[in-house]
Design a protein around this motif. Structure first.
Motif, PDB file in Angstrom:
ATOM      1  N   ARG A   1     -13.671 -10.938   9.756  1.00 24.84           N
ATOM      2  CA  ARG A   1     -13.546 -10.857   8.295  1.00 24.84           C
ATOM      3  C   ARG A   1     -12.148 -11.339   7.865  1.00 24.84           C
ATOM      4  NH1 ARG A   1     -13.627  -5.073   5.365  1.00 24.84           N
ATOM      5  NH2 ARG A   1     -11.719  -4.921   6.568  1.00 24.84           N
TER       6      ARG A   1
ATOM      7  N   GLU B   1      -9.837  -3.830  -1.057  1.00 21.85           N
ATOM      8  CA  GLU B   1      -8.554  -4.468  -1.416  1.00 21.85           C
ATOM      9  C   GLU B   1      -8.114  -5.414  -0.297  1.00 21.85           C
ATOM     10  OE1 GLU B   1      -6.332  -3.914  -4.041  1.00 21.85           O
ATOM     11  OE2 GLU B   1      -7.447  -2.400  -5.165  1.00 21.85           O
TER      12      GLU B   1
ATOM     13  N   LEU C   1      -4.188  -7.998   6.286  1.00 25.05           N
ATOM     14  CA  LEU C   1      -4.002  -6.888   7.224  1.00 25.05           C
ATOM     15  C   LEU C   1      -5.343  -6.418   7.790  1.00 25.05           C
ATOM     16  CD1 LEU C   1      -2.454  -4.405   8.484  1.00 25.05           C
ATOM     17  CD2 LEU C   1      -2.829  -3.236   6.303  1.00 25.05           C
TER      18      LEU C   1
ATOM     19  N   THR D   1      -9.940  -6.986   1.626  1.00 25.83           N
ATOM     20  CA  THR D   1     -10.824  -8.155   1.710  1.00 25.83           C
ATOM     21  C   THR D   1     -10.580  -9.081   0.519  1.00 25.83           C
ATOM     22  OG1 THR D   1     -12.409  -6.592   2.637  1.00 25.83           O
ATOM     23  CG2 THR D   1     -13.247  -8.769   2.224  1.00 25.83           C
TER      24      THR D   1
ATOM     25  N   GLU E   1     -17.657   2.381  -0.985  1.00 27.08           N
ATOM     26  CA  GLU E   1     -17.543   2.985   0.345  1.00 27.08           C
ATOM     27  C   GLU E   1     -16.101   3.088   0.808  1.00 27.08           C
ATOM     28  OE1 GLU E   1     -19.966   1.536   3.452  1.00 27.08           O
ATOM     29  OE2 GLU E   1     -21.808   1.917   2.357  1.00 27.08           O
ATOM     30  N   ASN E   2     -15.292   2.086   0.458  1.00 23.10           N
ATOM     31  CA  ASN E   2     -13.934   2.044   1.001  1.00 23.10           C
ATOM     32  C   ASN E   2     -13.076   1.170   0.087  1.00 23.10           C
ATOM     33  OD1 ASN E   2     -11.623   1.678   2.511  1.00 23.10           O
ATOM     34  ND2 ASN E   2     -12.691   1.343   4.442  1.00 23.10           N
TER      35      ASN E   2
ATOM     36  N   SER F   1     -16.064 -11.851   2.644  1.00 22.44           N
ATOM     37  CA  SER F   1     -14.768 -12.403   2.975  1.00 22.44           C
ATOM     38  C   SER F   1     -14.725 -13.920   2.757  1.00 22.44           C
ATOM     39  CB  SER F   1     -14.522 -12.073   4.446  1.00 22.44           C
ATOM     40  OG  SER F   1     -13.215 -12.196   4.758  1.00 22.44           O
TER      41      SER F   1
ATOM     42  N   MET G   1       0.821  -1.215   0.000  1.00 28.11           N
ATOM     43  CA  MET G   1       0.000   0.000   0.000  1.00 28.11           C
ATOM     44  C   MET G   1       0.856   1.267   0.000  1.00 28.11           C
ATOM     45  SD  MET G   1      -2.814  -1.404   2.717  1.00 28.11           S
ATOM     46  CE  MET G   1      -4.154  -0.248   2.552  1.00 28.11           C
TER      47      MET G   1
ATOM     48  N   THR H   1      -2.431  -5.155  -3.531  1.00 26.72           N
ATOM     49  CA  THR H   1      -2.915  -5.466  -2.185  1.00 26.72           C
ATOM     50  C   THR H   1      -3.919  -6.626  -2.202  1.00 26.72           C
ATOM     51  OG1 THR H   1      -2.630  -3.153  -1.611  1.00 26.72           O
ATOM     52  CG2 THR H   1      -4.051  -4.443  -0.175  1.00 26.72           C
TER      53      THR H   1
ATOM     54  N   GLY I   1     -10.975  -0.660   8.249  1.00 33.99           N
ATOM     55  CA  GLY I   1     -11.265  -0.899   6.830  1.00 33.99           C
ATOM     56  C   GLY I   1     -12.645  -1.481   6.562  1.00 33.99           C
ATOM     57  N   LEU I   2     -13.623  -1.153   7.420  1.00 39.89           N
ATOM     58  CA  LEU I   2     -14.972  -1.696   7.217  1.00 39.89           C
ATOM     59  C   LEU I   2     -15.764  -0.851   6.223  1.00 39.89           C
ATOM     60  CD1 LEU I   2     -15.950  -2.646  10.889  1.00 39.89           C
ATOM     61  CD2 LEU I   2     -14.874  -4.069   9.136  1.00 39.89           C
ATOM     62  N   PHE I   3     -16.961  -1.356   5.874  1.00 40.54           N
ATOM     63  CA  PHE I   3     -17.869  -0.669   4.951  1.00 40.54           C
ATOM     64  C   PHE I   3     -19.097  -0.244   5.763  1.00 40.54           C
ATOM     65  CE2 PHE I   3     -15.864  -4.406   2.909  1.00 40.54           C
ATOM     66  CZ  PHE I   3     -14.858  -3.716   2.259  1.00 40.54           C
ATOM     67  N   PRO I   4     -19.206   1.035   6.106  1.00 37.95           N
ATOM     68  CA  PRO I   4     -20.202   1.463   7.110  1.00 37.95           C
ATOM     69  C   PRO I   4     -21.638   1.048   6.829  1.00 37.95           C
ATOM     70  CG  PRO I   4     -18.711   3.256   6.574  1.00 37.95           C
ATOM     71  CD  PRO I   4     -18.372   2.139   5.642  1.00 37.95           C
ATOM     72  N   SER I   5     -22.072   1.036   5.559  1.00 39.21           N
ATOM     73  CA  SER I   5     -23.492   0.734   5.329  1.00 39.21           C
ATOM     74  C   SER I   5     -23.759  -0.753   5.108  1.00 39.21           C
ATOM     75  CB  SER I   5     -24.024   1.560   4.156  1.00 39.21           C
ATOM     76  OG  SER I   5     -23.531   1.036   2.961  1.00 39.21           O
ATOM     77  N   LEU I   6     -22.710  -1.559   5.013  1.00 38.50           N
ATOM     78  CA  LEU I   6     -22.914  -3.000   4.816  1.00 38.50           C
ATOM     79  C   LEU I   6     -23.135  -3.697   6.161  1.00 38.50           C
ATOM     80  CD1 LEU I   6     -21.984  -2.466   1.911  1.00 38.50           C
ATOM     81  CD2 LEU I   6     -20.697  -4.587   2.015  1.00 38.50           C
TER      82      LEU I   6
ATOM     83  N   GLY J   1     -10.450  -0.830   1.912  1.00 33.62           N
ATOM     84  CA  GLY J   1     -11.076  -1.927   2.646  1.00 33.62           C
ATOM     85  C   GLY J   1     -11.407  -3.089   1.726  1.00 33.62           C
TER      86      GLY J   1
END
Lengths: 249, 291
Positions: free
Chosen positions: A163, B178, A99, B180, B172-173, A119, A70, A89, A105-110, B176
């Protein structure tokens, strides 16, 4: 802070299992800016937990990010005996170098379930399954339909760890898992991480709290201004104060 | 023409509008790209269907071709224009996609001419079904049915399929995604391709129910904008309901007054929705209502 002149000789790895991650980062830098890492050599063996400690700005997170490709770096990174330097990555993640970043590194609306599904559907075959991570973190079942952005900090960290485990990593990189968490939540989280360690997963842990470091780590590395200045088996470090002195004084 | 005929006809056209807005929403909500050429991708779908009809093929055969062409074209636009020059700046995205819109509009006018086209009698199913007092063209019924299938398919993709979830996640990210194991930028390109694919499919459904010309595209983009702003991004059920409402306004307004008045009614709907939302958020901010 540890004096580079007094750096101990590199300690041998714990049970001398096969080396899973062998990285030599000659330098790493953000864009065209200053080099944040200089000549860092990191080896992680099977079943080993290596803690990387250091003051803020020492280069701990940069090391993690360089391992994941990264940030740009020069050097060589081998995972399971194969070079991964040319990979992005996502490909490194698919190969088993996983990592959990500082910001999770989450997705807030998921929803929690969607995180786990994303995952598990791309993860390598292995011992970690959705049922097993739910057993490790029962709250994931209770909050399965909740959006990740609505969870508490501790719950979010649990989703991030679950995850990552579902990817069935070869080596797990944990960047400051206790950051921003209340002490009681942190203790629970590290209890769960001890379970993960008992499963034999190789881990690189970047953590500031010396008690947490010594509760998990087999080996401790100290980074100072982007350089590796100390390396010691955790069992040979006398106590928490001795460890804290290595990087806080 | 009875009131019931106008209402059902309006609802069927509304489903097509919902399909058009759905693609626009995928672009805005999942990929974070404001695509002002969206209506032009709709028209490409319509012109592919028109070409198929000209070749003597059934209009349904245009669906996979139109989807493929607009989907691939969308991915090309994303990969070579949006991603390198305006990955996250909405202002730059609007400027960039407006440029694409002007290019596509002139290309369509050059190839097919500036005059409006329609499926007309060339479409074998352009007959009318009479159910009591209700008279409906088969073309509208089929367009509505196919639209429902497309909307359901999109819902399934984002709720049950990992690639749909990955598109939403990468929007969204990216980092994030990548971490995953999903190549975030590639996934976003797929997402943008999906949005233009949906536009192309909606264009095929539009041809049997409306006359289209290269200069109508901006209107479809703006109408999608209205639906997405009123419904909220990513809310598929609300997008369907708002699309139906816009269809009703369009159909009823055209019957009672004129097509222009029907278009004005759509924008009045937008203003009312924005005003209601502003009042509600203001009240919530004052702590009067926690909802």
């Amino acid at each position: 802070m540890a004096d580079p002149a007094t750096v101990a000789a590199p300690a041998s790895t714990v049970d001398a299992g096969p080396v899973l991650l062998d990285a030599h980062i000659a330098s790493a830098r953000y864009g065209k800016g200053y080099a944040a890492l200089h000549d860092v050599h990191l080896q992680v063996s099977e079943h080993e937990v290596v803690a990387v400690v250091g003051a803020n700005g020492a280069g701990k997170s940069t090391l993690m990010r360089a391992l994941m490709g990264m940030v740009s770096y020069s050097g060589r990174i081998m995972l399971g005996g194969a070079a991964i330097d040319g990979l992005g990555t996502a490909e490194r993640t698919q190969r088993g170098l996983v990592l959990i970043p500082e910001d999770k590194g989450l997705f807030p609306s998921l929803s929690v379930d969607k995180h786990l599904y994303l995952s598990s559907s791309v993860g390598r075959p292995g011992s970690w399954s959705v049922a097993r991570v739910r057993e490790l973190f029962p709250v994931l079942s209770a909050r399965r339909h909740s959006a990740a952005g609505t969870l508490s900090g501790g719950e979010q960290q649990m989703v991030a760890i679950a995850r990552a485990l579902l990817l069935n990593p070869t080596v797990l990189l944990l960047d400051e898992p206790s950051l921003g968490l209340a002490p009681a939540v942190c203790d629970k989280l590290f209890d769960a991480l001890k379970e993960v360690c008992r499963s034999g997963l190789a881990i690189v842990l970047n953590e500031q709290n010396p008690a947490h470091v010594l509760s998990l780590a087999d080996r401790v590395l100290v980074l100072q201004q982007g350089r590796l200045v100390f390396e010691q088996q955790a069992s040979q470090i006398a106590d928490l104060a001795a460890l804290a002195r290595l990087y806080l004084e | 023409m009875t009131t019931l005929t106008i209402v059902i006809g309006g609802l069927l056209i509304g489903i097509v509008y919902a399909c058009i807005a759905l693609g626009f929403s995928v672009s805005m909500w999942a990929c974070r790209v404001t695509n002002f050429a969206h209506g032009h991708f709709v028209l490409i779908g319509a012109y592919v269907a028109y070409t198929m009809l000209g070749l003597g093929l059934p209009i349904y055969s245009a669906l996979p071709f139109a989807g493929l062409i607009t989907g691939i074209l969308g991915m090309v636009v994303y990969r070579f224009l949006v991603q390198p020059f305006a990955p996250s700046d909405a202002g730059l995205q609007i400027a960039l996609t407006l440029g694409v819109a002007i290019l596509l509009e002139n290309l369509l006018a050059l190839v097919f001419g500036p005059d409006p086209i329609s499926a007309g009698s060339a479409w074998s199913a352009a007959t009318t079904v009479v159910l009591g007092e209700v008279r409906l063209s088969v073309s509208r019924l089929i367009a509505g049915g196919a639209g429902i299938v497309i909307i359901w398919g999109t819902w399934w993709l984002f709720e049950r399929n990992r690639w749909g979830m990955a598109i939403e996640a990468a929007g969204e990210n990216v980092a994030g995604a990548e971490l995953t194991g999903y190549a975030g930028r590639r996934v976003l390109m797929l997402g943008f391709g999906l949005s233009t694919l949906l536009a192309g499919l909606a264009g095929v459904l539009l041809l049997p129910v409306a006359n289209v010309s290269p200069y109508d595209a901006v209107d479809y983009t703006l109408r999608s904008f209205v639906v997405v702003l009123v419904a909220g991004q990513g809310n598929l059920r609300a997008i369907l309901l708002t699309g139906l409402l816009v269809g009703l306004l369009q159909s009823g307004g055209a019957y009672l007054a004129s097509t222009d008045m029907a278009t004005v009614a759509c924008y009045v709907l937008l203003l009312v929705a924005l005003w209601v939302r502003r009042v509600r958020s203001g009240v919530t901010a004052l702590g009067v209502s926690e909802r």
